[in-house]
Design a protein around this motif. Structure first.
Motif, PDB file in Angstrom:
ATOM      1  N   UNK A  98      86.587 -15.360 147.078  1.00 36.27           N
ATOM      2  CA  UNK A  98      85.131 -15.302 146.980  1.00 36.27           C
ATOM      3  C   UNK A  98      84.698 -13.950 146.435  1.00 36.27           C
ATOM      4  N   UNK A  99      83.549 -13.938 145.780  1.00 32.20           N
ATOM      5  CA  UNK A  99      82.918 -12.674 145.405  1.00 32.20           C
ATOM      6  C   UNK A  99      81.441 -12.767 145.755  1.00 32.20           C
ATOM      7  N   UNK A 100      81.012 -11.861 146.638  1.00 33.11           N
ATOM      8  CA  UNK A 100      79.602 -11.810 147.017  1.00 33.11           C
ATOM      9  C   UNK A 100      78.845 -11.049 145.937  1.00 33.11           C
ATOM     10  N   UNK A 101      77.906 -11.718 145.308  1.00 25.28           N
ATOM     11  CA  UNK A 101      77.040 -11.076 144.323  1.00 25.28           C
ATOM     12  C   UNK A 101      75.745 -10.702 145.024  1.00 25.28           C
ATOM     13  N   UNK A 102      75.472  -9.401 145.091  1.00 26.14           N
ATOM     14  CA  UNK A 102      74.291  -8.908 145.799  1.00 26.14           C
ATOM     15  C   UNK A 102      73.497  -7.999 144.871  1.00 26.14           C
ATOM     16  N   UNK A 103      72.259  -8.362 144.604  1.00 26.22           N
ATOM     17  CA  UNK A 103      71.444  -7.628 143.647  1.00 26.22           C
ATOM     18  C   UNK A 103      70.569  -6.555 144.304  1.00 26.22           C
ATOM     19  N   UNK A 104      71.021  -6.039 145.435  1.00 28.17           N
ATOM     20  CA  UNK A 104      70.313  -4.929 146.084  1.00 28.17           C
ATOM     21  C   UNK A 104      68.900  -5.288 146.498  1.00 28.17           C
ATOM     22  N   UNK A 105      68.748  -6.491 147.054  1.00 25.38           N
ATOM     23  CA  UNK A 105      67.415  -7.037 147.318  1.00 25.38           C
ATOM     24  C   UNK A 105      66.591  -6.198 148.292  1.00 25.38           C
ATOM     25  N   UNK A 106      67.250  -5.588 149.273  1.00 29.61           N
ATOM     26  CA  UNK A 106      66.529  -4.770 150.252  1.00 29.61           C
ATOM     27  C   UNK A 106      66.997  -3.317 150.213  1.00 29.61           C
ATOM     28  N   UNK A 107      67.661  -2.948 149.134  1.00 28.01           N
ATOM     29  CA  UNK A 107      68.123  -1.579 148.992  1.00 28.01           C
ATOM     30  C   UNK A 107      66.932  -0.630 148.888  1.00 28.01           C
ATOM     31  N   UNK A 108      66.903   0.377 149.743  1.00 28.27           N
ATOM     32  CA  UNK A 108      65.834   1.378 149.706  1.00 28.27           C
ATOM     33  C   UNK A 108      66.293   2.598 150.481  1.00 28.27           C
TER      34      UNK A 108
END
Length: 360
Positions: A294-304
């Motif tokens: 698996x590869x989790x693709x995370x677009x930094x949705x809550x990155x702050x």
């Protein structure tokens, strides 16, 4: 140090093979930054969390300038202020989420540290990315670190001994992880490296391709549900999609988590390409290979962040993309997914490779 490395030292802040004091962790223990690299790539790592702190890519197209392509902080203050950003950390014992912070194994119920609502995320509040790792080898081109996780750590059974070896060759960064245990235990290890090929700002103009026809649908807490077709879910990345469009697609799965935060199931087995990220107009790109299911693709949705990262700017949602090669999330509670249980006498091996490239 070979001639190629010596020739490039004066173009960077730190030389491959060097180390320096980076600060202190929450317990007051010293943290060391260690550099490995080549004439094309310079990687700074921390012995706290086996963390990739910085990746600098030499850009021949820009008069041999060095571009920061990984998110990170200049000192420990940033990491201590924002531990849940997981910037560049080596994740364990179990990457991603375990629903309900519990699982059954061989007739026994194990209760874990719930650090993400009612769920366990990335091993709990004291995961491997927040531990001091022992440096066992350091050369201009390689860094090897080791960590022992005792029985009961975070609620997980069995002692787990882990080694992580980072290697730079040319413009490639390679990570090889091995783990052994003395009792059956679920294990999923990965790197939570955030990439930004511009060096700063949004990744919306990046193009991401993921050769996966299937993905795990998720709920609003990112707990996985059914395996679905990527096209049916509106999550198809097989032909390459700019991230600004991908993370704003008007489909229920994107709306559920405010972007992409999904476990893709790449085609094939063993070490193979699982993603390719590029930034049109710059010539900078990276091909990701791994041997995980698996590869989790995370677009930094809550990155702050409230502490500046490299370059002096605060990080904001969408300023980085994490491509986390791993076992399937919540697999300890999902007999329909590949088993993540490591048995005594076995070795869990994880191989991740980032092949960076720049246009001449």
């Amino acid at each position: 140090m070979n001639e190629a490395v010596e020739a490039s030292v004066d173009t960077r802040e730190e030389a491959p093979g060097s180390s320096r004091r980076f600060g202190t962790d929450a317990s007051g223990d010293p943290v060391t930054a260690l550099v490995i690299g080549s004439e094309a790539l310079a990687v700074t790592l921390l012995d706290r969390g086996a963390t990739v702190n910085r990746i600098r890519l030499r850009d021949r197209r820009a008069d041999d300038a060095w571009t920061d392509v990984a998110l990170g902080f200049a000192d420990m203050a940033g990491y201590l202020a924002h531990p849940d950003a997981f910037l560049g950390g080596l994740i364990g014992r179990f990457a991603n989420r375990i629903a309900g912070a519990a699982f059954d194994l061989e007739g026994q119920r194990y209760t874990l540290d719930a650090n993400n609502g009612n769920n366990t995320l990335h091993g709990g509040a004291a995961g491997f990315d927040r531990r001091h790792w022992q440096v066992t080898a350091h050369t201009p081109f390689t860094l090897e670190l080791a960590l022992t996780s005792p029985d009961g750590d975070g609620g997980f059974p069995g002692r787990l001994d882990v080694t992580a070896r980072y290697t730079v060759e040319g413009s490639t960064l390679d990570l090889a992880i091995e783990a052994v245990t003395d009792a059956p235990t679920p294990v999923s290890l990965t790197s939570h490296l955030y990439l930004n090929l511009a060096g700063h700002g949004s990744v919306d103009e990046h193009v991401l391709r993921v050769p996966a026809g299937r993905v795990l649908a998720v709920d609003a807490t990112s707990i996985p549900g059914d395996v679905v077709d990527v096209a049916d879910a509106g999550l198809d990345l097989r032909d390459g999609v700019d991230l600004g469009r991908a993370r704003r697609r008007p489909v229920p799965q994107v709306a559920a988590v405010g972007g992409i935060d999904h476990p893709y199931l790449p085609d094939g087995e063993g070490l193979r390409e699982i993603a390719d990220l590029s930034l049109p107009g710059t010539g900078r790109a990276v091909r990701l290979l791994a041997d995980q299911p698996s590869v989790q693709v995370y677009t930094g949705n809550v990155l702050a962040t409230g502490v500046p990262g490299h370059g002096g700017a605060l990080y904001r949602p969408g300023d980085g993309v994490a491509l986390e090669a791993q076992q399937c999330p919540d697999a300890p509670n999902r007999p329909d997914l590949p088993s993540t249980v490591l048995q005594p006498g076995q070795t869990r091996r994880v191989h991740i490779r980032w092949e960076f490239r720049t246009a001449d």
